[in-house]
Design a protein around this motif. Structure first.
Motif, PDB file in Angstrom:
ATOM      1  N   GLU A  80      13.369   2.417   7.561  1.00 32.39           N
ATOM      2  CA  GLU A  80      13.406   1.615   9.012  1.00 32.39           C
ATOM      3  C   GLU A  80      13.964   0.381   8.672  1.00 32.39           C
ATOM      4  O   GLU A  80      14.108  -0.486   9.609  1.00 32.39           O
ATOM      5  CB  GLU A  80      11.906   1.629   9.586  1.00 32.39           C
ATOM      6  CG  GLU A  80      11.563   2.891  10.158  1.00 32.39           C
ATOM      7  CD  GLU A  80      10.496   2.903  11.332  1.00 32.39           C
ATOM      8  OE1 GLU A  80      10.123   1.802  11.495  1.00 32.39           O
ATOM      9  OE2 GLU A  80       9.963   4.050  11.588  1.00 32.39           O
ATOM     10  N   ASN A 119       5.673  16.606  12.560  1.00 32.45           N
ATOM     11  CA  ASN A 119       7.187  16.826  12.539  1.00 32.45           C
ATOM     12  C   ASN A 119       7.778  16.433  11.189  1.00 32.45           C
ATOM     13  O   ASN A 119       8.576  16.241  11.156  1.00 32.45           O
ATOM     14  CB  ASN A 119       7.998  16.039  13.541  1.00 32.45           C
ATOM     15  CG  ASN A 119       7.561  14.740  13.807  1.00 32.45           C
ATOM     16  OD1 ASN A 119       6.882  14.262  12.738  1.00 32.45           O
ATOM     17  ND2 ASN A 119       8.152  14.017  14.694  1.00 32.45           N
ATOM     18  N   VAL A 145       6.579  -8.375  -2.509  1.00 28.51           N
ATOM     19  CA  VAL A 145       7.756  -9.013  -2.988  1.00 28.51           C
ATOM     20  C   VAL A 145       8.231 -10.230  -2.378  1.00 28.51           C
ATOM     21  O   VAL A 145       8.302 -10.045  -0.927  1.00 28.51           O
ATOM     22  CB  VAL A 145       8.940  -8.178  -3.160  1.00 28.51           C
ATOM     23  CG1 VAL A 145      10.375  -8.737  -3.758  1.00 28.51           C
ATOM     24  CG2 VAL A 145       8.639  -6.993  -4.286  1.00 28.51           C
ATOM     25  N   SER A 172      13.391   8.443   6.864  1.00 24.88           N
ATOM     26  CA  SER A 172      13.266   7.342   5.681  1.00 24.88           C
ATOM     27  C   SER A 172      12.996   8.281   4.371  1.00 24.88           C
ATOM     28  O   SER A 172      13.643   7.649   3.495  1.00 24.88           O
ATOM     29  CB  SER A 172      11.830   6.836   5.930  1.00 24.88           C
ATOM     30  OG  SER A 172      11.865   5.877   6.944  1.00 24.88           O
ATOM     31  N   GLU A 213       1.011  -1.142   0.195  1.00 24.16           N
ATOM     32  CA  GLU A 213      -0.153  -0.037  -0.093  1.00 24.16           C
ATOM     33  C   GLU A 213       0.611   1.219   0.093  1.00 24.16           C
ATOM     34  O   GLU A 213       2.040   1.159   0.343  1.00 24.16           O
ATOM     35  CB  GLU A 213      -0.843   0.102   1.071  1.00 24.16           C
ATOM     36  CG  GLU A 213      -0.284   0.460   2.506  1.00 24.16           C
ATOM     37  CD  GLU A 213       0.696  -0.444   3.021  1.00 24.16           C
ATOM     38  OE1 GLU A 213       0.303  -1.592   3.401  1.00 24.16           O
ATOM     39  OE2 GLU A 213       2.150  -0.045   3.393  1.00 24.16           O
TER      40      GLU A 213
END
Ligand SMILES: Cc1cc2nc3c(=O)[nH]c(=O)nc-3n(C[C@H](O)[C@H](O)[C@H](O)COP(=O)(O)OP(=O)(O)OC[C@H]3O[C@@H](n4cnc5c(N)ncnc54)[C@H](O)[C@@H]3O)c2cc1C
Length: 306
Positions: free
Chosen positions: A274, A48, A80, A286, A35
């Protein structure tokens, strides 16, 4: 046979950012994800992420999707299962049977927080029960807070929360802590922190909001009710990288080891977010790593002269 320059696995902030940067370098890009949004979809209040003032995680994910469409990233809703080396190429094999050949891979599969699996945890998630002190500490101002865990994450959270909250209980199922001694000492130095050891939470209780936790003392087996208003579950994160098994080096927590250009131990495979061994889990981090991974993948492909 169709060959992509880059296949990006995962559609959280890292994958979305990598896809945008890859497209701007005119790389033929496939984004394969369960998603769009990743953990951002679980975030009710994100305060933030620079430039984003609407706060709702769902809204941010909507913007991610909109921007991906604008830059015409090919998005495939799939999981995957495996990445294989095929000569000079990689092949990403999906659960629905699709196969993608590519010159480089950017893995951004993210992580998920471990749960207590007790009554009340789901019900109050995001409105009294939290998993990220860096994200939600300001909500604990002058409140009574429980932090669950005995490792570095729990102690870092307790250290931060002690600066906001009126009282912090650190609840741990064992008598000793896994956290670094220096962190333990720092937390012990906060007058408003109390450690409750050899105890586990059996239930998070309340009517419309969290009012208490039901604790069990594992030595005496006695149950007792502890009034708290916020609960932070800091018992670790799970990172799933089975699809890269044997291809890249991981650390003791299963996180992919990367260098400062997001390169893994396998040439042509990059990782961001992460899923990597960077200790900070935040959307902006990220996204930043995703951008670096895409630029590094572009350089890799250019230098390889396919
Ligand atoms: C409740 C909560 C509140 C938070 N609050 C904040 C906040 O206020 N501010 C902040 O900066 N951060 C916050 N975070 C943290 C932030 O959401 C994460 O740090 C960020 O989403 C990580 O991005 P990522 O792209 O690395 O991974 P993720 O967001 O985890 O995305 C990974 C993506 O990869 C997909 N995926 C995984 N495996 C596969 C596979 N095999 N094939 C295809 N797709 C796959 C997943 O479905 C997902 O879409 C919060 C997190 C939570 C859970």
């Amino acid at each position: 046979m169709e060959i992509y320059d880059v296949v990006i696995i995962g559609g959280g902030p890292a994958g979305v950012s990598a896809a945008i940067y890859a497209k701007r370098k005119l790389l033929r890009t496939a984004l394969i994800t369960k998603e769009i949004g990743g953990q951002v979809l679980l975030t009710s209040n994100i305060e933030n992420y620079p430039g984003f003032v609407e706060r709702s995680g769902m809204k941010l994910a909507e913007y991610f999707e909109q921007q991906l469409k604008e830059v015409e990233v090919e998005i495939f809703e799939d999981t995957v299962r495996e990445v294989r080396i095929e000569g000079k190429m990689f092949k990403a094999i999906c659960e629905e049977g699709r196969e993608f050949y590519c010159k480089s891979v950017i893995a951004t599969g993210g992580g998920s927080h471990k749960k207590l699996n007790v009554p009340g945890e789901e019900e109050f998630f995001g409105r009294g029960v939290y998993v990220c002190a860096t994200c939600d500490a300001p909500l604990t101002k002058n409140k009574i807070v429980a932090v669950v865990g005995g490792g570095n994450a729990a102690f870092q959270s307790a250290d931060l929360l002690a600066r906001y909250a009126a009282k912090v209980y650190l609840i741990h199922r064992r008598g000793e802590f896994r956290a670094d001694g220096i962190l333990v000492n720092r937390v012990k130095g906060h007058a408003n922190v109390e450690m409750i050891t050899n105890a586990v939470i059996r239930e998070i209780r309340g009517k419309d909001r969290v009012e208490s936790v039901l604790l069990e003392n594992l030595e005496s087996r006695q149950l007792f009710d502890l009034p708290v208003q916020k609960v932070f579950i800091e018992i670790g994160k799970e990172v799933k990288v089975d699809y890269l098994k044997g291809l890249v080096q991981t650390n003791e927590y299963g996180q992919v080891i990367v260098d400062r250009l997001q390169r893994t131990s396998r040439e042509g495979i990059f990782a961001a977010g992460e899923i990597t061994d960077l200790p900070y889990g935040q959307a902006i981090i990220s996204a930043g790593q995703g951008a670096v991974a895409a630029l590094a993948a572009f350089d890799y492909i250019s230098e390889k002269k396919y």
